[in-house]
Design a protein around this motif. Structure first.
Motif, PDB file in Angstrom:
ATOM      1  N   VAL A 178       4.144  -2.442   9.772  1.00 55.19           N
ATOM      2  CA  VAL A 178       4.842  -1.611  10.758  1.00 55.19           C
ATOM      3  C   VAL A 178       6.331  -1.551  10.415  1.00 55.19           C
ATOM      4  N   VAL A 179       6.904  -2.690  10.052  1.00 56.57           N
ATOM      5  CA  VAL A 179       8.317  -2.730   9.670  1.00 56.57           C
ATOM      6  C   VAL A 179       8.553  -1.863   8.435  1.00 56.57           C
ATOM      7  N   ALA A 180       7.636  -1.867   7.486  1.00 58.18           N
ATOM      8  CA  ALA A 180       7.775  -1.043   6.283  1.00 58.18           C
ATOM      9  C   ALA A 180       7.782   0.448   6.639  1.00 58.18           C
ATOM     10  N   VAL A 181       6.922   0.845   7.574  1.00 58.94           N
ATOM     11  CA  VAL A 181       6.890   2.245   8.005  1.00 58.94           C
ATOM     12  C   VAL A 181       8.200   2.603   8.703  1.00 58.94           C
ATOM     13  N   ILE A 182       8.681   1.717   9.568  1.00 63.05           N
ATOM     14  CA  ILE A 182       9.938   1.976  10.279  1.00 63.05           C
ATOM     15  C   ILE A 182      11.091   2.070   9.291  1.00 63.05           C
ATOM     16  N   GLU A 183      11.090   1.191   8.297  1.00 61.16           N
ATOM     17  CA  GLU A 183      12.144   1.207   7.280  1.00 61.16           C
ATOM     18  C   GLU A 183      12.165   2.548   6.544  1.00 61.16           C
ATOM     19  N   ASP A 205      -4.847   6.825   6.586  1.00 60.00           N
ATOM     20  CA  ASP A 205      -4.802   7.021   5.133  1.00 60.00           C
ATOM     21  C   ASP A 205      -5.331   5.817   4.369  1.00 60.00           C
ATOM     22  N   GLU A 206      -4.953   4.629   4.810  1.00 64.08           N
ATOM     23  CA  GLU A 206      -5.325   3.417   4.076  1.00 64.08           C
ATOM     24  C   GLU A 206      -6.540   2.695   4.669  1.00 64.08           C
ATOM     25  N   ARG A 207      -7.034   3.212   5.776  1.00 63.90           N
ATOM     26  CA  ARG A 207      -8.207   2.627   6.460  1.00 63.90           C
ATOM     27  C   ARG A 207      -8.023   1.137   6.737  1.00 63.90           C
ATOM     28  N   ILE A 208      -6.866   0.820   7.310  1.00 64.42           N
ATOM     29  CA  ILE A 208      -6.549  -0.561   7.669  1.00 64.42           C
ATOM     30  C   ILE A 208      -5.888  -0.567   9.038  1.00 64.42           C
TER      31      ILE A 208
END
Length: 148
Positions: free
Chosen positions: A49-54, A39-42
């Protein structure tokens, strides 16, 4: 080894061990990480990764509450297991004393320029506390400290 590589290695280990539940939980995590990258092309770093897990943990907590309210303990147990797997990849949580000290420090630094505002304090705290504290709890603590 970065967090993304560790997740991949853990999934491979779960596959070798025949741990289907753990493998499936890790596949969900990998799919969410891949979706974010596409989605963000990064390429995600450990903080992302921690933000996604959160975010996934918050979804699991919400689902657990809804399943238990609907008396579907079987589904709540699945969500609890997945939350446990995800929690293993989060940084160590701050103690209440450490959290209180950090909040007081930020409020003091913002307060030097006038009266501290909750939004300003939260904006400064969020990057420091990413994955290490429940931001809803932090928000309540900040409100209590500022309003007295």
């Amino acid at each position: 080894m970065n967090l993304r590589q560790k997740i991949t290695e853990d999934m491979k280990s779960a596959m070798r061990a025949g741990d289907v539940k753990r493998r499936d939980a890790l596949r969900l995590l990998q799919a969410a990480l891949k979706q974010k990258e596409v989605d963000e092309r990064i390429e995600l770093d450990d903080a992302a990764v921690v933000a996604v897990i959160e975010k996934m943990l918050k979804q699991r907590r919400d689902s657990i509450a809804q399943y238990e309210a609907a008396q579907r303990q079987d589904l709540a147990d699945i969500e609890k297991f997945e939350a446990g797997v995800l929690q293993a990849y989060m940084p160590e949580a701050l103690s209440d004393a450490e959290l209180d000290a950090m909040i007081s420090e930020v409020i003091a630094s913002v307060g030097e320029n006038g009266s501290p505002k909750i939004g300003e304090v939260m904006a400064l705290l969020k990057p420091k506390l990413a994955g290490r504290a429940d931001m809803a709890k932090v928000s309540l603590l900040v409100k209590v400290k500022i309003t007295g």
